[in-house]
Motif scaffolding. Structure first.
Motif, PDB file in Angstrom:
ATOM      1  N   GLY A   5      39.635  41.963  33.483  1.00 39.49           N
ATOM      2  CA  GLY A   5      39.157  43.561  33.651  1.00 39.49           C
ATOM      3  C   GLY A   5      38.709  43.972  34.694  1.00 39.49           C
ATOM      4  N   ASP A   6      37.751  44.882  34.379  1.00 40.64           N
ATOM      5  CA  ASP A   6      36.924  45.596  35.667  1.00 40.64           C
ATOM      6  C   ASP A   6      35.808  44.799  36.083  1.00 40.64           C
ATOM      7  OD1 ASP A   6      38.450  47.962  35.830  1.00 40.64           O
ATOM      8  OD2 ASP A   6      37.355  48.737  33.886  1.00 40.64           O
ATOM      9  N   ARG A   7      35.336  43.714  35.408  1.00 41.50           N
ATOM     10  CA  ARG A   7      34.521  42.804  35.767  1.00 41.50           C
ATOM     11  C   ARG A   7      34.568  41.399  36.215  1.00 41.50           C
ATOM     12  NH1 ARG A   7      29.848  43.656  31.467  1.00 41.50           N
ATOM     13  NH2 ARG A   7      28.675  42.515  33.143  1.00 41.50           N
ATOM     14  N   VAL A   8      33.890  40.677  36.902  1.00 33.56           N
ATOM     15  CA  VAL A   8      34.195  39.426  37.521  1.00 33.56           C
ATOM     16  C   VAL A   8      33.797  38.681  36.076  1.00 33.56           C
ATOM     17  CG1 VAL A   8      33.438  37.486  38.678  1.00 33.56           C
ATOM     18  CG2 VAL A   8      33.661  39.772  39.803  1.00 33.56           C
ATOM     19  N   GLY A   9      34.461  37.626  35.819  1.00 22.97           N
ATOM     20  CA  GLY A   9      34.616  36.876  34.619  1.00 22.97           C
ATOM     21  C   GLY A   9      34.715  35.369  34.943  1.00 22.97           C
ATOM     22  N   TYR A  10      34.588  34.505  33.872  1.00 29.60           N
ATOM     23  CA  TYR A  10      34.663  33.066  34.018  1.00 29.60           C
ATOM     24  C   TYR A  10      36.025  32.690  35.194  1.00 29.60           C
ATOM     25  CZ  TYR A  10      34.946  28.045  33.221  1.00 29.60           C
ATOM     26  OH  TYR A  10      35.043  26.708  33.577  1.00 29.60           O
ATOM     27  N   VAL A  11      37.122  33.297  34.710  1.00 27.33           N
ATOM     28  CA  VAL A  11      38.360  32.719  35.477  1.00 27.33           C
ATOM     29  C   VAL A  11      38.132  33.325  36.968  1.00 27.33           C
ATOM     30  CG1 VAL A  11      41.030  33.087  35.651  1.00 27.33           C
ATOM     31  CG2 VAL A  11      39.840  32.611  33.474  1.00 27.33           C
ATOM     32  N   ASP A  12      37.656  34.249  37.135  1.00 25.29           N
ATOM     33  CA  ASP A  12      37.350  35.012  38.531  1.00 25.29           C
ATOM     34  C   ASP A  12      36.473  34.026  39.256  1.00 25.29           C
ATOM     35  OD1 ASP A  12      39.001  37.503  38.171  1.00 25.29           O
ATOM     36  OD2 ASP A  12      37.462  37.819  36.722  1.00 25.29           O
ATOM     37  N   VAL A  13      35.525  33.439  38.627  1.00 22.70           N
ATOM     38  CA  VAL A  13      34.455  32.641  39.332  1.00 22.70           C
ATOM     39  C   VAL A  13      35.175  31.124  39.767  1.00 22.70           C
ATOM     40  CG1 VAL A  13      32.306  31.486  39.173  1.00 22.70           C
ATOM     41  CG2 VAL A  13      32.455  33.670  38.684  1.00 22.70           C
ATOM     42  N   ALA A  14      35.771  30.979  38.722  1.00 21.93           N
ATOM     43  CA  ALA A  14      36.499  29.609  38.875  1.00 21.93           C
ATOM     44  C   ALA A  14      37.407  29.499  40.064  1.00 21.93           C
ATOM     45  CB  ALA A  14      36.983  29.193  37.488  1.00 21.93           C
ATOM     46  N   LEU A  15      38.364  30.249  39.978  1.00 20.97           N
ATOM     47  CA  LEU A  15      39.391  30.495  41.082  1.00 20.97           C
ATOM     48  C   LEU A  15      38.786  30.961  42.333  1.00 20.97           C
ATOM     49  CD1 LEU A  15      42.159  30.241  41.878  1.00 20.97           C
ATOM     50  CD2 LEU A  15      42.652  32.672  41.002  1.00 20.97           C
ATOM     51  N   GLY A  16      37.914  31.933  42.453  1.00 19.21           N
ATOM     52  CA  GLY A  16      37.225  32.535  43.626  1.00 19.21           C
ATOM     53  C   GLY A  16      36.582  31.210  44.289  1.00 19.21           C
ATOM     54  N   GLY A  17      36.029  30.261  43.759  1.00 16.89           N
ATOM     55  CA  GLY A  17      35.637  29.053  44.453  1.00 16.89           C
ATOM     56  C   GLY A  17      36.373  28.428  45.385  1.00 16.89           C
ATOM     57  N   TYR A  18      37.656  28.749  45.209  1.00 15.37           N
ATOM     58  CA  TYR A  18      38.576  28.204  46.198  1.00 15.37           C
ATOM     59  C   TYR A  18      38.987  28.946  47.319  1.00 15.37           C
ATOM     60  CZ  TYR A  18      39.264  24.383  42.988  1.00 15.37           C
ATOM     61  OH  TYR A  18      38.926  23.255  41.869  1.00 15.37           O
ATOM     62  N   LEU A  19      38.666  30.178  47.309  1.00 14.35           N
ATOM     63  CA  LEU A  19      39.092  31.167  48.394  1.00 14.35           C
ATOM     64  C   LEU A  19      38.897  30.669  49.773  1.00 14.35           C
ATOM     65  CD1 LEU A  19      38.599  34.733  46.689  1.00 14.35           C
ATOM     66  CD2 LEU A  19      40.728  33.576  47.322  1.00 14.35           C
ATOM     67  N   ALA A  20      37.431  30.259  49.911  1.00 13.49           N
ATOM     68  CA  ALA A  20      37.073  29.544  51.560  1.00 13.49           C
ATOM     69  C   ALA A  20      38.073  28.428  51.858  1.00 13.49           C
ATOM     70  CB  ALA A  20      35.574  29.364  51.319  1.00 13.49           C
ATOM     71  N   TRP A  21      38.430  27.829  50.606  1.00 13.79           N
ATOM     72  CA  TRP A  21      39.321  26.743  51.095  1.00 13.79           C
ATOM     73  C   TRP A  21      40.639  26.980  51.477  1.00 13.79           C
ATOM     74  CZ3 TRP A  21      43.703  24.621  48.593  1.00 13.79           C
ATOM     75  CH2 TRP A  21      43.944  23.230  48.913  1.00 13.79           C
ATOM     76  N   PHE A  22      41.224  28.032  50.559  1.00 11.42           N
ATOM     77  CA  PHE A  22      42.491  28.680  50.897  1.00 11.42           C
ATOM     78  C   PHE A  22      42.881  29.146  52.359  1.00 11.42           C
ATOM     79  CE2 PHE A  22      43.258  30.065  46.220  1.00 11.42           C
ATOM     80  CZ  PHE A  22      43.605  28.653  45.838  1.00 11.42           C
ATOM     81  N   LYS A  23      41.664  29.710  52.799  1.00  9.74           N
ATOM     82  CA  LYS A  23      41.642  30.539  53.920  1.00  9.74           C
ATOM     83  C   LYS A  23      41.358  29.300  54.980  1.00  9.74           C
ATOM     84  CE  LYS A  23      39.188  34.591  52.776  1.00  9.74           C
ATOM     85  NZ  LYS A  23      37.776  35.590  52.740  1.00  9.74           N
ATOM     86  N   ALA A  24      40.680  28.240  54.806  1.00 11.06           N
ATOM     87  CA  ALA A  24      40.488  27.107  55.759  1.00 11.06           C
ATOM     88  C   ALA A  24      41.974  26.416  55.912  1.00 11.06           C
ATOM     89  CB  ALA A  24      39.651  26.182  55.222  1.00 11.06           C
TER      90      ALA A  24
END
Length: 81
Positions: A23-42
């Protein structure tokens, strides 16, 4: 999991186009997937790809921008050189 599946999951889990999986706030799934964003960029930088291509995956690309813009996330995310 394929990026297409993540795009579809975000569509299903994000009520009325809210920015995050829950929804409107960061949750567990966001944090779990978001941990990979730097890796995706690399990977994108090294391989010359665009895993979260906004033309192909508009919801996921918007989610990544929204997630990265959260103050706590921005402060804790390593820079990709």
């Amino acid at each position: 999991m394929h990026v297409e599946q993540l795009e579809e999951a975000l569509k299903e889990c994000s009520p009325e186009g809210t920015p995050f999986f829950g929804g409107d706030r960061v949750g567990y799934v966001d944090v779990a997937l978001g941990g990979y964003l730097a890796w995706f960029k690399a990977v994108d930088e090294v391989a010359g790809t665009d895993l979260l291509d906004a033309a192909k995956f508009p919801r996921l690309a918007a989610w990544a921008e929204s997630f990265a813009a959260v103050d706590a996330v921005r402060d804790a995310t390593p820079a990709v050189a």
